[in-house]
Design an enzyme around this catalytic site. Structure first.
Site, mmCIF file in Angstrom:
data_model
loop_
_atom_site.group_PDB
_atom_site.id
_atom_site.type_symbol
_atom_site.label_atom_id
_atom_site.label_comp_id
_atom_site.label_asym_id
_atom_site.label_seq_id
_atom_site.Cartn_x
_atom_site.Cartn_y
_atom_site.Cartn_z
ATOM 1 N N LYS A 1 3.452 42.713 -2.363
ATOM 2 C CA LYS A 1 2.428 43.670 -2.799
ATOM 3 C C LYS A 1 2.186 43.534 -4.296
ATOM 4 O O LYS A 1 1.043 43.568 -4.762
ATOM 5 C CB LYS A 1 2.873 45.108 -2.488
ATOM 6 N N LYS B 1 20.412 45.636 -3.328
ATOM 7 C CA LYS B 1 19.136 45.473 -4.043
ATOM 8 C C LYS B 1 19.337 45.528 -5.555
ATOM 9 O O LYS B 1 18.488 45.118 -6.323
ATOM 10 C CB LYS B 1 18.132 46.528 -3.578
ATOM 11 N N HIS C 1 16.352 41.251 11.004
ATOM 12 C CA HIS C 1 15.913 41.720 9.689
ATOM 13 C C HIS C 1 17.016 41.832 8.667
ATOM 14 O O HIS C 1 16.829 42.485 7.639
ATOM 15 C CB HIS C 1 15.290 43.118 9.815
ATOM 16 N N THR D 1 9.019 42.882 1.110
ATOM 17 C CA THR D 1 7.554 42.854 1.207
ATOM 18 C C THR D 1 6.962 43.523 -0.034
ATOM 19 O O THR D 1 5.817 43.252 -0.390
ATOM 20 C CB THR D 1 7.046 43.597 2.463
ATOM 21 N N LYS E 1 11.957 50.635 -4.104
ATOM 22 C CA LYS E 1 12.477 50.164 -2.825
ATOM 23 C C LYS E 1 13.619 51.094 -2.436
ATOM 24 O O LYS E 1 14.085 51.863 -3.263
ATOM 25 C CB LYS E 1 12.972 48.724 -2.920
ATOM 26 N N ARG E 2 14.085 51.048 -1.209
ATOM 27 C CA ARG E 2 15.224 51.868 -0.832
ATOM 28 C C ARG E 2 16.382 51.623 -1.806
ATOM 29 O O ARG E 2 16.524 50.523 -2.337
ATOM 30 C CB ARG E 2 15.678 51.539 0.595
HETATM 31 C C1 LIG Z 1 6.627 47.942 0.912
HETATM 32 C C2 LIG Z 1 7.454 49.151 0.965
HETATM 33 C C3 LIG Z 1 8.838 49.051 1.059
HETATM 34 C C4 LIG Z 1 9.577 47.728 1.074
HETATM 35 O O1 LIG Z 1 9.919 47.382 -0.254
HETATM 36 P P1 LIG Z 1 10.981 46.212 -0.556
HETATM 37 O O2 LIG Z 1 10.884 46.044 -2.036
HETATM 38 O O3 LIG Z 1 10.491 45.004 0.167
HETATM 39 O O4 LIG Z 1 12.290 46.683 -0.109
HETATM 40 C C5 LIG Z 1 9.587 50.204 1.095
HETATM 41 N N1 LIG Z 1 9.000 51.410 1.051
HETATM 42 C C6 LIG Z 1 7.670 51.546 0.945
HETATM 43 C C7 LIG Z 1 7.078 52.914 0.869
HETATM 44 C C8 LIG Z 1 6.841 50.431 0.909
HETATM 45 O O5 LIG Z 1 5.514 50.569 0.831
#
Ligand SMILES: *Cc1c(COP(=O)(O)O)cnc(C)c1O
Length: 820
Positions: free
Chosen positions: A666, A558, A361, A662, A552-553
């Site tokens: 979304k 990022k 990952h 991911t 995102k984190r």
């Molecule tokens: C989908 C999701 C992530 C992943 O987000 P990325 O932009 O792909 O890093 C992180 N936290 C939550 C709560 C999510 O639903």
């Protein structure tokens, strides 16, 4: 296992049946009355009511699997970021409308009770959420599958802000009780640690452990969507062993007995926050071995049966290793086969390699787990011996294949020698599995060419790609009821389990009435977000602005900093009068991000975002056109309201750093347009939705690597770019820190002198892309045409498709419908 299921009918699938069951739960299980019940009582009764509808399906699924065993999948993951359970259980059981009506007849509001559920925060971010999406898809695809993980007593911390700085609070998600778990203490297994090994006269090795704990399984339902299957997620919780307690009690030392109990139970106390620099935390290794050992034992002894022929194991199961966290399973299976079952080493190794597959990952070298030999030898002495032998035999093969290239042998050794002797878990995974996959095309390519290049040359047939996906049930059907209804009206409801059918929406992009309704839905999703942020965070946002979202984190790769620089540049232009607030596109920039508690720079960036936000929002001129919102404690529940409301999705990592992402999927599925780099799954999103419907910017991975190799000088960008210089100078001047120049100095100085993730190199390209975004947004018809096309062309990003790819390329398990 009994031969017949006792004929206890589920409650009837209608409003009367539902209401009767609800009152029964409220009265007899919760022990209260409609008049006296608290919101939590009402929620718990509702959860149990919905659960009771799924229970017979769950029993039927389990019974069928015992009677007619089929090839199965076990997904081993240290994290499952599930999100709220009630909503998903409602749609999976077809109860949504019945429940709303039944509750209304009792004067209760479904939405209000839904909101009472505390989501289990058993994951950090993308990796944990992926595991949750995957088990949802496996159940919906009718695959016999089980998820194995850890029941952390405290999940990911709850984030609050004090003076704009992150403060972490414990996540007591179990305080009100969880109606979704069923403990199975009678199926507990013992997991041992420490001690030493002994070799018997016949040459067999015995591990004599020093101490042990009990692993108690808690089962969670994983319902397939309207298909009668309910798979199981099994999360393990640590308890002190009974023998331990008793012995100490016999000596009458109560305090010592409690201490022993606390020590044992510490193992599953907290989820370790991710910070991409794995620390040599002994407890974390204990967690990993704890859940993996319990899961293997559970499958081998309970599911297969104690007398089963383990040579058939690879025909029955694939253990999918979600990142390196469960990789200690490889020597553990060897130990079971060789030490406990007497299988000869070579045969055991052949079996083991056929049972495991590994998903990588990351691309950041510092994120690849290594465990010091000293620690492993102390905690798991037998496993260390097994790893040594695996390594010796592997390196002999390397020599046989490539000659005595000692540099190569050292590079490929599972044991690193410097800076200390340590086991490289990704290498152990590469050697001990039959398939290794990356999580997006670009990521898999970079794994083969860079991170695991030697292994890809050694065994090219092992490497494959499976691009990630997200479950359309939670992230479209549940999160976006308005859009779901519009899609269903246009093309029928088949898309919920066959997301590729979204392509049938393509012609509607040119239908002005469809686009108008799409915009109307986006607008009402923004209204829902307005309500959420108002009630949850006391934040006011304007639903008539462009919603520009980066959630995102928090991690430097990022590049939340790039987004901040854009905000600061706009602030500067609006404040100086270069931009007229009346004639610019009005934006609300929404951030959501947790920083690992030990990751200082990430926490500074959070403070910067909040301080810039306060200044922007407090300025009478700037705030007419630009506002910043940073709701604390981003989680799955927030994502479900935020994503459907977004206009613009920020996916701006440095190319070659984000494995997949991911969140990007979304957003595209909910009709946001992406501003993004050529990184991770962004590459595939752009290829599918088309360049006209995606705002691409930034260096490509080869370009970024070339610059790094030639020597990257971030300060040159500062010197040559007046806009960038003004933005950085403004931050350094104390504009956002009450005149204190020292507060954000570390951030600015890091950008100017190191800038490992090339924020400054991509700055201008990003600003230009945002200009294109504004220009395009002014043409709402063109913009909405693109949003419809994003939805129509993103069906590929369903986790159902990901699971089908794993099935075809790795697992080869077949659907087994559950007979109703
Ligand atoms: C989908 C999701 C992530 C992943 O987000 P990325 O932009 O792909 O890093 C992180 N936290 C939550 C709560 C999510 O639903």
């Amino acid at each position: 296992m009994t031969e017949t299921i006792p004929p206890i009918a589920s409650p009837e699938l209608n409003v009367e049946g539902f209401t009767r069951q609800y009152l029964r739960e409220l009265t007899y299980t919760q022990g209260t009355t409609l008049e006296r019940a608290s919101t939590n009582d009402k929620y718990l009764a509702l959860a149990r009511t919905v659960r009771s509808y799924l229970m017979s399906r769950w029993n039927r699924t389990v019974t069928q699997e015992f009677r007619k065993p089929a090839r199965a999948v076990a997904y081993l993951s240290a994290e499952f970021l599930l999100g709220r359970q009630l909503d998903n259980a409602l749609i999976a059981s077809g109860l949504e409308e019945i429940a709303a009506e039944g509750l209304a007849s009792l004067g209760l509001d479904l939405d209000e009770l839904r909101a009472a559920e505390v989501e289990p925060g058993l994951g950090n971010g993308g990796l944990g959420r992926l595991a949750a999406c995957f088990i949802d898809s496996l159940a919906t695809l009718n695959i016999p599958a089980v998820g194995y993980g850890i029941r952390y007593e405290f999940g990911i911390f709850r984030q609050t802000f004090v003076d704009g700085r992150q403060v972490e609070e414990p996540d007591n998600w179990l305080d009100n009780g969880s109606p979704w778990e069923i403990a199975r203490p009678e199926q507990e297994v013992e997991v041992s640690f420490g001690g030493h090994t002994e070799v018997g006269p016949d040459g067999t090795t015995t591990w004599v452990p020093g101490w042990s704990v009990l692993a108690v399984p808690y089962n969670y339902m994983v319902p397939g969507y309207l298909n009668g299957r309910v798979n199981t997620l099994r999360l393990w919780s640590a308890r002190a062993t009974h023998a331990f307690d008793l012995k100490i009690f016999n000596y009458g030392d109560y305090a010592e007995a409690v201490r022993a109990q606390t020590f044992a139970e510490n193992i599953t106390k907290v989820l370790y926050p991710e910070d991409s620099t794995p620390q040599g935390k002994e407890l974390r290794l204990q967690q990993q071995y704890f859940f993996v050992a319990a899961s293997l034992r559970d499958f081998v002894e309970r599911v297969l049966g104690p007398d089963s022929d383990l040579r058939e194991l690879p025909e029955r199961i694939t253990f999918q290793l979600n990142d390196t966290h469960p990789v200690i399973a490889i020597p553990e299976l060897m130990r079971i086969l060789v030490d406990l079952k007497g299988v000869p080493w070579d045969e055991a190794w052949a079996i083991t390699q056929k049972c495991f597959a590994y998903t990588c990952h990351t691309l950041l070298p510092e994120a690849l787990e290594v465990w010091p030999v000293e620690l492993l030898s102390r905690l798991l002495p037998r496993h260390m011996e097994i790893i040594y032998r695996i390594n010796d035999e592997f390196l002999a093969q390397v020599r046989a294949k490539f000659g005595n290239d000692e540099m190569l042998v050292r590079r490929m050794s599972i044991i690193a020698e410097y800076p200390e002797r340590a086991v490289r878990m990704a290498y152990l995974a590469s050697v001990g599995t039959f398939k290794i996959n990356g999580v997006a095309e670009l990521h898999s390519q970079l794994l083969r060419e860079k991170v695991l290049n030697d292994f890809a040359v050694f065994a090219p047939e092992k490497f494959t790609n499976v691009t990630n996906g997200v479950t359309p049930r939670r992230f479209v059907r549940l999160a976006n009821p308005g859009l779901s209804a519009l899609i269903t009206e246009a093309i029928g409801d088949g898309w919920v389990t066959d997301l590729g059918r979204l392509s049938e929406l393509e012609p509607f992009a040119d239908d002005a009435e469809f686009r108008r309704r799409f915009r109307e839905i986006k607008r009402s999703n923004k209204d829902r977000l307005v309500t959420l942020l108002k009630n949850r965070d006391g934040i006011d946002i304007d639903p008539d602005t462009m919603l520009d979202v980066m959630v995102k984190r928090l991690h430097e790769y990022k590049r939340q900093l790039l987004k901040v620089l854009h905000v600061v540049a706009q602030y500067d232009r609006l404040k100086s009068g270069e931009l007229d607030p009346a004639s610019t596109v009005h934006r609300t920039v929404v951030f959501g991000a947790k920083a690992a508690p030990g990751y200082q720079m990430a926490k500074e960036i959070i403070a910067l975002i909040n301080h810039v936000g306060a200044r922007v929002n407090g300025d009478p001129v700037v705030s007419q056109a630009l506002r910043v919102a940073f709701p604390a404690n981003y989680n799955v529940t927030v994502a479900e309201t935020l994503v459907p409301a977004a206009d613009l999705s920020e996916q701006i990592s440095l190319a070659g750093k984000e494995a997949s992402g991911t969140g990007n999927m979304k957003f595209a599925l909910n009709g946001a347009l992406t501003v993004g780099t050529d990184d991770g799954a962004n590459v595939e999103i752009r290829q599918l939705v088309g360049d006209d419907n995606f705002f691409l910017f930034g260096l490509t991975e080869p370009e970024a690597s070339a610059i790094q190799e030639a020597g990257y000088h971030p300060a040159a960008h500062y010197e040559q770019n007046p806009g960038l210089r003004r933005a950085l100078d403004l931050i350094a001047s104390g504009e956002f820190s009450g005149g204190d120049r020292s507060v954000f100095e570390p951030i600015v100085s890091n950008l100017l002198h190191e800038d490992r993730f090339m924020v400054l190199a991509d700055y201008q390209s990003y600003i230009d892309a945002q200009e294109r975004v504004d220009a395009y947004y002014r043409d709402q018809e063109a913009w909405s045409r693109s949003t419809v096309l994003n939805v129509a062309r993103s069906g590929f990003f369903s986790s159902d498709r990901s699971m089908q790819d794993y099935l075809d390329r790795i697992w080869h398990a077949k659907p087994v419908p559950v007979e109703l």
